[in-house]
Each structure stands twice: as structure tokens, then as C-alpha cells.
Scaffold this active site. Structure first.
Site, PDB file in Angstrom:
ATOM      1  CG  ASP A  95      35.148 -81.266  11.499  1.00 40.16           C
ATOM      2  OD1 ASP A  95      35.244 -80.334  10.684  1.00 40.16           O
ATOM      3  OD2 ASP A  95      34.600 -82.357  11.238  1.00 40.16           O
ATOM      4  CG  HIS A 141      25.318 -77.232  14.332  1.00 40.89           C
ATOM      5  ND1 HIS A 141      25.092 -78.571  14.160  1.00 40.89           N
ATOM      6  CD2 HIS A 141      24.164 -76.611  13.962  1.00 40.89           C
ATOM      7  CE1 HIS A 141      23.857 -78.754  13.685  1.00 40.89           C
ATOM      8  NE2 HIS A 141      23.286 -77.580  13.560  1.00 40.89           N
ATOM      9  CB  CYS A 176      35.828 -57.462  29.036  1.00 44.05           C
ATOM     10  SG  CYS A 176      35.023 -59.071  28.973  1.00 44.05           S
ATOM     11  CD  GLU A 241      23.690 -95.863   6.955  1.00 42.71           C
ATOM     12  OE1 GLU A 241      22.904 -95.017   7.448  1.00 42.71           O
ATOM     13  OE2 GLU A 241      24.344 -96.679   7.611  1.00 42.71           O
ATOM     14  CB  ALA A 257      32.234 -87.681   1.488  1.00 44.15           C
TER      15      ALA A 257
HETATM   16  P1  NAD Z   1      24.734 -87.629  11.531  1.00 44.99           P
HETATM   17  O1  NAD Z   1      25.692 -88.383  12.420  1.00 44.99           O
HETATM   18  O2  NAD Z   1      23.327 -87.544  11.923  1.00 44.99           O
HETATM   19  O3  NAD Z   1      24.771 -88.269  10.069  1.00 44.99           O
HETATM   20  C1  NAD Z   1      25.976 -88.608   9.423  1.00 44.99           C
HETATM   21  C2  NAD Z   1      25.610 -89.050   8.020  1.00 44.99           C
HETATM   22  O4  NAD Z   1      26.834 -89.283   7.312  1.00 44.99           O
HETATM   23  C3  NAD Z   1      24.802 -90.334   7.957  1.00 44.99           C
HETATM   24  O5  NAD Z   1      23.719 -90.147   7.067  1.00 44.99           O
HETATM   25  C4  NAD Z   1      25.781 -91.357   7.391  1.00 44.99           C
HETATM   26  O6  NAD Z   1      25.137 -92.325   6.564  1.00 44.99           O
HETATM   27  C5  NAD Z   1      26.698 -90.474   6.573  1.00 44.99           C
HETATM   28  N1  NAD Z   1      28.060 -90.950   6.380  1.00 44.99           N
HETATM   29  C6  NAD Z   1      28.834 -91.658   7.242  1.00 44.99           C
HETATM   30  N2  NAD Z   1      30.053 -91.866   6.717  1.00 44.99           N
HETATM   31  C7  NAD Z   1      30.057 -91.265   5.504  1.00 44.99           C
HETATM   32  C8  NAD Z   1      31.042 -91.108   4.479  1.00 44.99           C
HETATM   33  N3  NAD Z   1      32.266 -91.624   4.607  1.00 44.99           N
HETATM   34  N4  NAD Z   1      30.693 -90.424   3.352  1.00 44.99           N
HETATM   35  C9  NAD Z   1      29.444 -89.906   3.207  1.00 44.99           C
HETATM   36  N5  NAD Z   1      28.484 -90.017   4.132  1.00 44.99           N
HETATM   37  C10 NAD Z   1      28.793 -90.688   5.267  1.00 44.99           C
HETATM   38  O7  NAD Z   1      25.419 -86.217  11.306  1.00 44.99           O
HETATM   39  P2  NAD Z   1      24.795 -84.794  10.965  1.00 44.99           P
HETATM   40  O8  NAD Z   1      23.719 -84.964   9.957  1.00 44.99           O
HETATM   41  O9  NAD Z   1      25.934 -83.927  10.671  1.00 44.99           O
HETATM   42  O10 NAD Z   1      24.116 -84.321  12.322  1.00 44.99           O
HETATM   43  C11 NAD Z   1      24.679 -84.669  13.566  1.00 44.99           C
HETATM   44  C12 NAD Z   1      24.931 -83.562  14.567  1.00 44.99           C
HETATM   45  O11 NAD Z   1      26.120 -83.898  15.329  1.00 44.99           O
HETATM   46  C13 NAD Z   1      25.190 -82.216  14.007  1.00 44.99           C
HETATM   47  O12 NAD Z   1      24.491 -81.341  14.812  1.00 44.99           O
HETATM   48  C14 NAD Z   1      26.705 -81.980  14.163  1.00 44.99           C
HETATM   49  O13 NAD Z   1      26.973 -80.651  14.552  1.00 44.99           O
HETATM   50  C15 NAD Z   1      27.126 -82.894  15.270  1.00 44.99           C
HETATM   51  N6  NAD Z   1      28.438 -83.582  15.018  1.00 44.99           N
HETATM   52  C16 NAD Z   1      29.487 -82.947  14.368  1.00 44.99           C
HETATM   53  C17 NAD Z   1      30.683 -83.654  14.114  1.00 44.99           C
HETATM   54  C18 NAD Z   1      31.831 -82.948  13.395  1.00 44.99           C
HETATM   55  O14 NAD Z   1      32.008 -81.758  13.551  1.00 44.99           O
HETATM   56  N7  NAD Z   1      32.619 -83.677  12.595  1.00 44.99           N
HETATM   57  C19 NAD Z   1      30.805 -84.973  14.477  1.00 44.99           C
HETATM   58  C20 NAD Z   1      29.719 -85.585  15.132  1.00 44.99           C
HETATM   59  C21 NAD Z   1      28.545 -84.865  15.391  1.00 44.99           C
HETATM   60 ZN    ZN Z   2      34.941 -59.929  26.812  1.00 45.86          ZN
END
Ligand code: NAD
Ligand code: ZN
Length: 273
Positions: A95, A141, A176, A241, A257
Site C-alpha cells: 500500500d 511483495h 520502449c 491477536e 498498532a
Molecule cells: P494477514 O492478513 O495474514 O495478518 C494480519 C495480521 O494483523 C493478523 O495477525 C491480525 O491479528 C493483525 N492485525 C489486525 N489489525 C491489527 C491492528 N490494528 N494492529 C496490529 N495488528 C493487527 O497479513 P500479512 O501477515 O501481512 O499477510 C497477508 C498477505 O496479504 C501479504 O502477502 C500481503 O502482501 C497481502 N496484503 C497486503 C495488504 C496491504 O498492503 N495493506 C492488505 C491485505 C493483504
Molecule cells: Zn520497457
């Protein structure tokens, strides 16, 4: 633990952006035209219908552009700035909110290369540097706001509006004229090797890993804090969690967070070693 650590690896996941309102893939808000991400975020989908995939990414860019960095991103950005070469941020998020938080701080552009940047120079593409030119956010990613040429391989920032009216209006390479694609890691693709290598190099030499808002299920990102742990470092976790990492963490702080990071990182002075 963080204050006394010489080198800290920070690993973040989707959870750090939850309070910014970035939609998750899974939530109802994350679905687009009833298609699942698994049907769109693949090289096959792009080969079959690049117009549809770009249209989806254009929509996601708009959703994320309407979101703002939250106090968690901001606290982290200013703490990273204070620590200079003593910390490295690796994120699984696409993001771009860490970069925007750093931009909002207005960190100076002439801060000169830091120790770490020069240590791994040649390992990280220059295009991964942030606006300050001196801190690299390792986007494991990729990013919604970067693109790569399918013909010549050019990669760089790409924030333009996407016109997906037809195949001819799709983003094209300025070098290109080849078709650009979003520079994000799709299902079945490898993570950018140089970025991953730099993150692992850091993880192995870090005294502490601060892991925020990730379920720690998706590898190789989830292995990074374990590398720190196996080499004698400690894990500090912030999550709403328990996760796979909780039992291995020296400290697991349970809470959002956006609330926990400002308290954790704003506390006292960070000693310089
Ligand atoms: P995940 O969805 O697997 O896990 C999210 C984690 O965040 C969970 O453990 C949850 O308990 C915790 N969480 C939720 N709200 C929170 C808060 N307010 N404060 C602290 N913790 C909180 O996400 P991941 O581990 O990043 O892996 C998921 C995949 O999906 C990755 O590959 C990622 O690239 C992609 N993804 C990215 C985005 C983004 O760019 N914002 C959004 C969704 C998915
Ligand atoms: Zn190019």
C-alpha cells in the site's frame, strides 16, 4: 530491548494498515466485480486479460490513495529516522503507506547515504529508495504504486491514473513502449530476490526484530524474525491477536498498532551505541 539493540529489523504486515482503512483481500470490501484476488493477481490472468487486471489495480490504487498513514506508520517513520542506520524496515504491504508516512515527516533529502545503504549498495536497486534517497523500505511483495516493463524490465514509481478503457490505453513503458505491469508479487511468483536477500542479511545481523501486524504465516517474510531469533536476537511483537510467533517472542504486546507503536517507540530516548 529495542532501545538497547544496535540493529533492529522491523517487519510489518497488513495489520499495521488496518486502522488506515486499507481493505483486506478477504473482507467484502476487498472483492471487486465478484472476482477473487487469486483470479486476478496472477501472471496467467495478466497474459489473458491485461486490461481487466490493470482495471482492478487502478481501483485498488484509488482505494489506498484515499487512505492515510495512521499513528502507527507515523511513529515508526520518525523512530526509523532517529535511528538512522540502526534499523531496517521490511514490509509485506503493497500500500505504500510507510513511504507516505516518511514523506509526511518531510525527512530531509540531503541526509547522505547511511551506513547500511552503503553496506548493501549493489544489492538493492536504487529505485527502491524512498524520496529521501537515504532510507530504503524493503517492499517484499512490491507496491501498488510501482510498475515494471514486460518488455525491457524497467521498474520504477508509477502513480498515474490508469486508463483501462482498452488495451491501447494501458500504461506503457517510456523507454520502449512495452506494456507495463504492476510491480507487485503475484500468486506463483518469486519475491524480488535482491530485496529478499537484503532483508535476510539484516535479519541475521539484527539484535532485535520488531514484528507488527502480521499473521507470520506467509513465508519467506515470516522467516525473517526467526533468523534474528536463531542468531541470539529477540523478537518483540505487536498484534491484536496471538500469532505463530507469539510463543517465540520475548515480548508480545496485544493491541492495535496505531495505539501501541506511538507508546512503544515514543518512550524515552533511544541510546546511541
Ligand atoms: P494477514 O492478513 O495474514 O495478518 C494480519 C495480521 O494483523 C493478523 O495477525 C491480525 O491479528 C493483525 N492485525 C489486525 N489489525 C491489527 C491492528 N490494528 N494492529 C496490529 N495488528 C493487527 O497479513 P500479512 O501477515 O501481512 O499477510 C497477508 C498477505 O496479504 C501479504 O502477502 C500481503 O502482501 C497481502 N496484503 C497486503 C495488504 C496491504 O498492503 N495493506 C492488505 C491485505 C493483504
Ligand atoms: Zn520497457
Amino acid at each position: 530491548m529495542l532501545a538497547s539493540a544496535d540493529r533492529v529489523l522491523v517487519l510489518t504486515g497488513a495489520g499495521i494498515s488496518a486502522e488506515s482503512g486499507v481493505p483486506t483481500f478477504r473482507g467484502a470490501q476487498g472483492l471487486w466485480n465478484d472476482l477473487r484476488p487469486e483470479e486476478l493477481a496472477t501472471p496467467e490472468a495478466f497474459r489473458r486479460d491485461p486490461r481487466q487486471v490493470w482495471e482492478w489495480y487502478g481501483w485498488r490504487r484509488e482505494l489506498v490513495a484515499a487512505c492515510r498513514p495512521n499513528p502507527g506508520h507515523t511513529a515508526l517513520a520518525s523512530w526509523l529516522d532517529e535511528r538512522a542506520s540502526g534499523a531496517c524496515l521490511a514490509t509485506q504491504n503493497v500500500d505504500g503507506l510507510h513511504t507516505r508516512a516518511a514523506e509526511d515527516l518531510g525527512a530531509v533529502a540531503d541526509a547522505g547515504p547511511d551506513e547500511w545503504a552503503s553496506e548493501v549498495s549493489g544489492t538493492i536497486p536504487d529505485t527502491q529508495r524512498d524520496h529521501t534517497g537515504h532510507r530504503t523500505i524493503l517492499e517484499l511483495h512490491g507496491s501498488l504504486f510501482r510498475a515494471r516493463c514486460t518488455r525491457c524490465g524497467w521498474e520504477g514509481p508509477h502513480r498515474d491514473l490508469v486508463n483501462a478503457a482498452s488495451r491501447d490505453t494501458l500504461p506503457a513503458c517510456r523507454h520502449c513502449k512495452g506494456l507495463l505491469r504492476p510491480a507487485v508479487v503475484w500468486y506463483g511468483e518469486m519475491l524480488p530476490p535482491r530485496v529478499v536477500a537484503a532483508a535476510f542479511q539484516w535479519a541475521r545481523s539484527a539484535d532485535a526484530a520488531l514484528v507488527v501486524g502480521t499473521s507470520a504465516l506467509v513465508h519467506p517474510a515470516a522467516s525473517l524474525p526467526l533468523e534474528t531469533l536463531y542468531r541470539g536476537g529477540t523478537i518483540v511483537e505487536v498484534n491484536v491477536e496471538p500469532t505463530e510467533l507469539t510463543d517465540r517472542a520475548a515480548v508480545s504486546l496485544r493491541g492495535p498498532a496505531g495505539t501501541v507503536l506511538p507508546l512503544l517507540l515514543g518512550m524515552g530516548e533511544t541510546p546511541r551505541v
